[in-house]
Design a protein around this motif. Sequence first.
Motif, PDB file in Angstrom:
ATOM      1  N   MET A   1       0.784  -1.299   0.093  1.00 32.92           N
ATOM      2  CA  MET A   1      -0.079   0.076  -0.047  1.00 32.92           C
ATOM      3  C   MET A   1       0.827   1.356   0.030  1.00 32.92           C
ATOM      4  O   MET A   1       1.957   1.298   0.540  1.00 32.92           O
ATOM      5  N   ASN A   2       0.357   2.240  -0.784  1.00 33.70           N
ATOM      6  CA  ASN A   2       1.243   3.434  -0.763  1.00 33.70           C
ATOM      7  C   ASN A   2       0.920   4.571   0.709  1.00 33.70           C
ATOM      8  O   ASN A   2      -0.406   4.128   0.862  1.00 33.70           O
ATOM      9  N   THR A   3       1.531   5.319   0.964  1.00 35.83           N
ATOM     10  CA  THR A   3       1.408   6.232   1.987  1.00 35.83           C
ATOM     11  C   THR A   3       0.262   7.031   1.767  1.00 35.83           C
ATOM     12  O   THR A   3      -0.623   7.160   2.780  1.00 35.83           O
ATOM     13  N   GLN A   4      -0.078   7.451   0.637  1.00 33.69           N
ATOM     14  CA  GLN A   4      -1.333   8.497   0.339  1.00 33.69           C
ATOM     15  C   GLN A   4      -2.440   7.680   0.448  1.00 33.69           C
ATOM     16  O   GLN A   4      -3.645   8.372   1.431  1.00 33.69           O
ATOM     17  N   ARG A   5      -2.666   6.382  -0.004  1.00 37.49           N
ATOM     18  CA  ARG A   5      -3.768   5.565   0.223  1.00 37.49           C
ATOM     19  C   ARG A   5      -4.168   5.170   1.825  1.00 37.49           C
ATOM     20  O   ARG A   5      -5.225   5.210   2.452  1.00 37.49           O
ATOM     21  N   ALA A   6      -2.858   4.938   2.586  1.00 35.98           N
ATOM     22  CA  ALA A   6      -2.925   4.716   3.793  1.00 35.98           C
ATOM     23  C   ALA A   6      -3.597   5.891   4.871  1.00 35.98           C
ATOM     24  O   ALA A   6      -4.352   5.767   5.729  1.00 35.98           O
ATOM     25  N   SER A   7      -3.016   6.889   4.391  1.00 38.50           N
ATOM     26  CA  SER A   7      -3.593   8.355   4.967  1.00 38.50           C
ATOM     27  C   SER A   7      -5.080   8.453   4.697  1.00 38.50           C
ATOM     28  O   SER A   7      -5.953   8.812   5.641  1.00 38.50           O
ATOM     29  N   GLU A   8      -5.673   8.145   3.465  1.00 40.38           N
ATOM     30  CA  GLU A   8      -6.936   8.257   3.181  1.00 40.38           C
ATOM     31  C   GLU A   8      -7.690   7.159   4.083  1.00 40.38           C
ATOM     32  O   GLU A   8      -8.794   7.691   4.510  1.00 40.38           O
ATOM     33  N   ILE A   9      -7.321   6.168   4.198  1.00 38.74           N
ATOM     34  CA  ILE A   9      -8.130   5.145   4.976  1.00 38.74           C
ATOM     35  C   ILE A   9      -8.138   5.680   6.319  1.00 38.74           C
ATOM     36  O   ILE A   9      -9.132   5.622   7.097  1.00 38.74           O
ATOM     37  N   ALA A  10      -7.138   5.913   6.942  1.00 39.01           N
ATOM     38  CA  ALA A  10      -6.874   6.533   8.477  1.00 39.01           C
ATOM     39  C   ALA A  10      -7.839   7.808   8.665  1.00 39.01           C
ATOM     40  O   ALA A  10      -8.488   7.685   9.778  1.00 39.01           O
ATOM     41  N   GLU A  11      -7.955   8.576   7.643  1.00 36.20           N
ATOM     42  CA  GLU A  11      -8.637   9.634   7.750  1.00 36.20           C
ATOM     43  C   GLU A  11     -10.324   9.470   7.579  1.00 36.20           C
ATOM     44  O   GLU A  11     -11.095  10.392   7.798  1.00 36.20           O
ATOM     45  N   SER A  12     -10.846   8.200   6.897  1.00 40.23           N
ATOM     46  CA  SER A  12     -11.998   8.109   6.511  1.00 40.23           C
ATOM     47  C   SER A  12     -12.749   7.542   7.581  1.00 40.23           C
ATOM     48  O   SER A  12     -12.442   6.755   8.424  1.00 40.23           O
ATOM     49  N   PRO A  13     -13.982   7.870   7.742  1.00 41.41           N
ATOM     50  CA  PRO A  13     -15.167   7.419   8.852  1.00 41.41           C
ATOM     51  C   PRO A  13     -15.369   5.912   8.394  1.00 41.41           C
ATOM     52  O   PRO A  13     -16.044   5.180   9.127  1.00 41.41           O
ATOM     53  N   ILE A  14     -15.115   5.613   6.938  1.00 41.25           N
ATOM     54  CA  ILE A  14     -15.569   4.168   6.818  1.00 41.25           C
ATOM     55  C   ILE A  14     -14.431   3.151   6.924  1.00 41.25           C
ATOM     56  O   ILE A  14     -13.251   3.520   6.624  1.00 41.25           O
ATOM     57  N   MET A  15     -14.546   2.084   7.787  1.00 43.19           N
ATOM     58  CA  MET A  15     -13.749   1.074   7.861  1.00 43.19           C
ATOM     59  C   MET A  15     -13.262   0.378   6.548  1.00 43.19           C
ATOM     60  O   MET A  15     -14.181  -0.230   5.921  1.00 43.19           O
ATOM     61  N   ALA A  16     -12.272   0.385   6.385  1.00 37.17           N
ATOM     62  CA  ALA A  16     -11.393  -0.242   5.275  1.00 37.17           C
ATOM     63  C   ALA A  16     -11.103  -1.600   5.829  1.00 37.17           C
ATOM     64  O   ALA A  16     -10.738  -1.637   6.738  1.00 37.17           O
ATOM     65  N   ASN A  17     -10.729  -2.730   4.812  1.00 38.60           N
ATOM     66  CA  ASN A  17     -10.564  -3.942   4.971  1.00 38.60           C
ATOM     67  C   ASN A  17      -8.791  -4.186   4.814  1.00 38.60           C
ATOM     68  O   ASN A  17      -8.500  -4.264   3.505  1.00 38.60           O
TER      69      ASN A  17
END
Length: 63
Positions: A1-17
């Motif tokens: 995973m890249n850093t940008q996508r990880a940041s998007e997931i961390a900031e999102s209220p939706i739980m990612a798998n």
Amino acid sequence: MNTQRASEIAESPIMANVTLDGTPVYIQHVDEDTEMARVFPLDHPERELSVPVGELAEQPAEE
């Protein structure tokens, strides 16, 4: 995973798998400068870890 996508997931209220070595984890924070993520296994929230973002994998959503 890249850093940008990880940041998007961390900031999102939706739980990612997201997994770390096959274990489902929650991303708490991403340090974009060091490309490290603060995560914990979903079944053991007391076990916080700092891991390289590249070790995380986003799994397809189950339908």
